[in-house]
Design a protein around this motif. Structure first.
Motif, PDB file in Angstrom:
ATOM      1  N   LEU A 106       3.607  74.035   3.758  1.00  0.00           N
ATOM      2  CA  LEU A 106       4.186  75.331   4.092  1.00  0.00           C
ATOM      3  C   LEU A 106       3.616  75.838   5.411  1.00  0.00           C
ATOM      4  O   LEU A 106       2.400  75.983   5.557  1.00  0.00           O
ATOM      5  N   GLY A 107       4.506  76.127   6.367  1.00  0.00           N
ATOM      6  CA  GLY A 107       4.050  76.759   7.597  1.00  0.00           C
ATOM      7  C   GLY A 107       4.559  76.081   8.850  1.00  0.00           C
ATOM      8  O   GLY A 107       5.288  75.090   8.795  1.00  0.00           O
ATOM      9  N   ALA A 108       4.214  76.675   9.983  1.00  0.00           N
ATOM     10  CA  ALA A 108       4.578  76.217  11.332  1.00  0.00           C
ATOM     11  C   ALA A 108       6.069  76.458  11.616  1.00  0.00           C
ATOM     12  O   ALA A 108       6.820  76.925  10.746  1.00  0.00           O
ATOM     13  N   LYS A 109       6.462  76.105  12.831  1.00  0.00           N
ATOM     14  CA  LYS A 109       7.841  76.373  13.258  1.00  0.00           C
ATOM     15  C   LYS A 109       8.822  75.460  12.516  1.00  0.00           C
ATOM     16  O   LYS A 109       8.429  74.392  12.053  1.00  0.00           O
ATOM     17  N   PRO A 110      10.078  75.897  12.410  1.00  0.00           N
ATOM     18  CA  PRO A 110      11.068  75.073  11.692  1.00  0.00           C
ATOM     19  C   PRO A 110      11.064  73.625  12.198  1.00  0.00           C
ATOM     20  O   PRO A 110      11.031  73.388  13.403  1.00  0.00           O
ATOM     21  N   GLY A 135       7.059  78.397   8.405  1.00  0.00           N
ATOM     22  CA  GLY A 135       6.204  79.562   8.176  1.00  0.00           C
ATOM     23  C   GLY A 135       6.764  80.856   8.728  1.00  0.00           C
ATOM     24  O   GLY A 135       6.047  81.861   8.811  1.00  0.00           O
ATOM     25  N   TYR A 136       8.037  80.865   9.106  1.00  0.00           N
ATOM     26  CA  TYR A 136       8.610  82.077   9.713  1.00  0.00           C
ATOM     27  C   TYR A 136       9.674  82.669   8.789  1.00  0.00           C
ATOM     28  O   TYR A 136      10.859  82.652   9.092  1.00  0.00           O
ATOM     29  N   PHE A 137       9.216  83.158   7.642  1.00  0.00           N
ATOM     30  CA  PHE A 137      10.123  83.729   6.646  1.00  0.00           C
ATOM     31  C   PHE A 137       9.825  85.220   6.507  1.00  0.00           C
ATOM     32  O   PHE A 137       8.715  85.670   6.835  1.00  0.00           O
ATOM     33  N   VAL A 157      -1.176  75.676   3.183  1.00  0.00           N
ATOM     34  CA  VAL A 157      -0.581  76.926   3.664  1.00  0.00           C
ATOM     35  C   VAL A 157      -1.034  77.133   5.109  1.00  0.00           C
ATOM     36  O   VAL A 157      -2.200  77.448   5.368  1.00  0.00           O
ATOM     37  N   CYS A 158      -0.102  76.950   6.034  1.00  0.00           N
ATOM     38  CA  CYS A 158      -0.463  76.925   7.459  1.00  0.00           C
ATOM     39  C   CYS A 158       0.265  78.031   8.218  1.00  0.00           C
ATOM     40  O   CYS A 158       1.185  77.773   9.010  1.00  0.00           O
ATOM     41  N   LEU A 159      -0.158  79.262   7.960  1.00  0.00           N
ATOM     42  CA  LEU A 159       0.504  80.435   8.548  1.00  0.00           C
ATOM     43  C   LEU A 159      -0.379  81.126   9.573  1.00  0.00           C
ATOM     44  O   LEU A 159      -0.024  82.184  10.087  1.00  0.00           O
ATOM     45  N   GLY A 160      -1.557  80.551   9.849  1.00  0.00           N
ATOM     46  CA  GLY A 160      -2.544  81.226  10.691  1.00  0.00           C
ATOM     47  C   GLY A 160      -3.353  82.193   9.838  1.00  0.00           C
ATOM     48  O   GLY A 160      -2.883  82.670   8.810  1.00  0.00           O
ATOM     49  N   ALA A 161      -4.582  82.454  10.285  1.00  0.00           N
ATOM     50  CA  ALA A 161      -5.469  83.359   9.524  1.00  0.00           C
ATOM     51  C   ALA A 161      -5.424  84.760  10.141  1.00  0.00           C
ATOM     52  O   ALA A 161      -5.252  84.880  11.355  1.00  0.00           O
ATOM     53  N   PRO A 162      -5.541  85.824   9.367  1.00  0.00           N
ATOM     54  CA  PRO A 162      -5.778  85.863   7.939  1.00  0.00           C
ATOM     55  C   PRO A 162      -4.506  85.942   7.096  1.00  0.00           C
ATOM     56  O   PRO A 162      -4.585  86.161   5.889  1.00  0.00           O
ATOM     57  N   LYS A 163      -3.348  85.723   7.749  1.00  0.00           N
ATOM     58  CA  LYS A 163      -2.087  85.822   7.007  1.00  0.00           C
ATOM     59  C   LYS A 163      -2.077  84.848   5.825  1.00  0.00           C
ATOM     60  O   LYS A 163      -1.687  85.210   4.706  1.00  0.00           O
ATOM     61  N   GLN A 164      -2.526  83.611   6.086  1.00  0.00           N
ATOM     62  CA  GLN A 164      -2.449  82.589   5.031  1.00  0.00           C
ATOM     63  C   GLN A 164      -3.377  82.905   3.853  1.00  0.00           C
ATOM     64  O   GLN A 164      -3.013  82.657   2.699  1.00  0.00           O
ATOM     65  N   GLY A 184      -4.381  76.848   8.897  1.00  0.00           N
ATOM     66  CA  GLY A 184      -4.051  77.224  10.282  1.00  0.00           C
ATOM     67  C   GLY A 184      -3.033  76.316  10.941  1.00  0.00           C
ATOM     68  O   GLY A 184      -1.929  76.116  10.432  1.00  0.00           O
ATOM     69  N   GLY A 185      -3.436  75.722  12.076  1.00  0.00           N
ATOM     70  CA  GLY A 185      -2.498  74.934  12.871  1.00  0.00           C
ATOM     71  C   GLY A 185      -2.437  73.458  12.490  1.00  0.00           C
ATOM     72  O   GLY A 185      -1.932  72.649  13.280  1.00  0.00           O
ATOM     73  N   CYS A 186      -2.891  73.086  11.295  1.00  0.00           N
ATOM     74  CA  CYS A 186      -2.964  71.655  10.937  1.00  0.00           C
ATOM     75  C   CYS A 186      -1.616  70.940  10.922  1.00  0.00           C
ATOM     76  O   CYS A 186      -1.542  69.753  11.262  1.00  0.00           O
ATOM     77  N   LEU A 187      -0.550  71.641  10.528  1.00  0.00           N
ATOM     78  CA  LEU A 187       0.751  70.950  10.480  1.00  0.00           C
ATOM     79  C   LEU A 187       1.201  70.555  11.883  1.00  0.00           C
ATOM     80  O   LEU A 187       1.870  69.537  12.062  1.00  0.00           O
ATOM     81  N   ASP A 188       0.834  71.360  12.870  1.00  0.00           N
ATOM     82  CA  ASP A 188       1.172  71.009  14.260  1.00  0.00           C
ATOM     83  C   ASP A 188       0.488  69.694  14.640  1.00  0.00           C
ATOM     84  O   ASP A 188       1.055  68.874  15.360  1.00  0.00           O
ATOM     85  N   VAL A 189      -0.729  69.492  14.121  1.00  0.00           N
ATOM     86  CA  VAL A 189      -1.461  68.250  14.413  1.00  0.00           C
ATOM     87  C   VAL A 189      -0.883  67.094  13.598  1.00  0.00           C
ATOM     88  O   VAL A 189      -0.581  66.027  14.137  1.00  0.00           O
ATOM     89  N   ARG A 217      -4.162  80.172  27.127  1.00  0.00           N
ATOM     90  CA  ARG A 217      -3.851  81.525  26.664  1.00  0.00           C
ATOM     91  C   ARG A 217      -4.688  81.929  25.450  1.00  0.00           C
ATOM     92  O   ARG A 217      -4.699  83.086  25.047  1.00  0.00           O
ATOM     93  N   ARG A 218      -5.418  80.948  24.868  1.00  0.00           N
ATOM     94  CA  ARG A 218      -6.253  81.277  23.706  1.00  0.00           C
ATOM     95  C   ARG A 218      -7.565  81.936  24.099  1.00  0.00           C
ATOM     96  O   ARG A 218      -8.367  82.281  23.244  1.00  0.00           O
ATOM     97  N   ILE A 219      -7.795  82.120  25.405  1.00  0.00           N
ATOM     98  CA  ILE A 219      -9.087  82.633  25.869  1.00  0.00           C
ATOM     99  C   ILE A 219      -9.458  83.961  25.192  1.00  0.00           C
ATOM    100  O   ILE A 219     -10.605  84.158  24.795  1.00  0.00           O
ATOM    101  N   GLY A 220      -8.454  84.855  25.039  1.00  0.00           N
ATOM    102  CA  GLY A 220      -8.722  86.162  24.421  1.00  0.00           C
ATOM    103  C   GLY A 220      -9.287  85.987  23.025  1.00  0.00           C
ATOM    104  O   GLY A 220     -10.294  86.587  22.658  1.00  0.00           O
ATOM    105  N   ARG A 221      -8.627  85.106  22.236  1.00  0.00           N
ATOM    106  CA  ARG A 221      -9.074  84.858  20.863  1.00  0.00           C
ATOM    107  C   ARG A 221     -10.450  84.208  20.865  1.00  0.00           C
ATOM    108  O   ARG A 221     -11.293  84.505  20.036  1.00  0.00           O
ATOM    109  N   MET A 222     -10.671  83.308  21.827  1.00  0.00           N
ATOM    110  CA  MET A 222     -11.926  82.554  21.809  1.00  0.00           C
ATOM    111  C   MET A 222     -13.116  83.389  22.251  1.00  0.00           C
ATOM    112  O   MET A 222     -14.261  83.015  21.984  1.00  0.00           O
TER     113      MET A 222
END
Ligand code: UDP
Length: 244
Positions: A106-110, A135-137, A157-164, A184-189, A217-222
């Motif tokens: 469950l999760g990630a883009k269609p 994961g976009y429902f 469940v791969c919806l990103g944290a803390p949503k998942q 998290g992003g495991c399905l993308d991998v 673009r992840r710099i803010g999060r990191m």
């Protein structure tokens, strides 16, 4: 026993112990879930009580990311080691393939979960994929029904944290699955959409750096990582003061 790192309780276990516990939980009556927080999520949990509650409510809380290991060390309560979400998932799938358990992705883009399913079936012969959903429902109900109808034992469940984590806490029981894992992003991998860091980065605990190079673009999060270490050092200082 759990080790408290800035309000999040981590299980102090090795990867092998974590996989063994996951296998036990997927055969135990009732719904269970596992969380794999990194420093960024610990920082989110400091601000968001519902997120903290969902993470701490997990049956397994695994230290995903070298930052958590450093933080634990700084605080004087070292953990046995890193248990990455992706490694944990791989360990579980190997065991599931052996004993005929089924998995829902469950999760990630269609399209991503389907692609991941195809590749995982090849990598883990015998692994039964019970179903997939993006994961976009908007509503949980139909997704919960899809999982329930599939009869899956385990859900990634791969919806990103803390949503998942919030999703698993709220819906875990209703899915009928025994074990849900927030990844998290495991399905993308797993689908091949995103490449995992080369082994040398993994060994040195520098996967975050590889990710930053690939996705600046992840710099803010990191930036939450240094903040997390500062908070860990601050907490250690406070503890010392209380003890003296
Ligand atoms: N995602 C999703 N639904 C959402 C938001 C995100 O399925 O509403 C997916 C997103 O497509 C990605 C994953 O959740 O596959 C989150 O990946 P990220 O790398 O941000 O997560 P992390 O591992 O850092 O928590």
């Amino acid at each position: 026993m759990r080790v408290d790192i800035l309000g999040v309780g981590f299980d102090n276990i090795t990867m092998d112990q974590a996989v063994a516990e996951g296998v036990r939980l997927m055969s135990t009556e009732g719904a269970h879930y596992a969380a794999t927080p990194n420093p960024e999520i610990v920082e989110v949990c400091r601000e968001d009580e519902a997120a903290r509650d969902a993470v701490n409510g997990a049956d397994l809380v695994l230290a995903d990311g070298i930052g958590v290991i450093y933080g634990a060390k700084i605080m004087g309560t070292p953990l046995k080691g890193r248990v990455t979400g992706i490694g944990f998932a791989q360990g579980l799938m190997a065991r599931m393939a052996e004993n005929g358990k089924s998995l829902f992705l469950l999760g990630a883009k269609p399209g991503v979960a389907e692609k991941a399913a195809e590749r995982l079936r090849e990598q883990y012969p015998g692994l039964r994929i019970a179903g997939t959903h993006d994961g976009y429902f908007q509503e949980d109900g139909p997704v919960v029904e899809a999982v329930r109808g599939s009869g899956a034992d385990v859900v990634f469940v791969c919806l990103g944290a803390p949503k998942q984590e919030k999703w698993m806490q709220k819906n875990g029981e209703a899915t009928g699955a025994r074990l849900l894992v927030g990844l998290g992003g495991c399905l993308d991998v797993f689908s091949g959409e995103v490449k995992r860091a080369p082994e040398v980065f993994q060994k040195l605990g520098l996967e975050w750096l590889h990710r930053l190079i690939k996705e600046p673009r992840r710099i803010g999060r990191m930036m939450k990582l240094p903040l997390f270490l500062i908070h860990a050092a601050g907490e250690k200082g406070k503890k010392k003061c209380r003890e003296s």
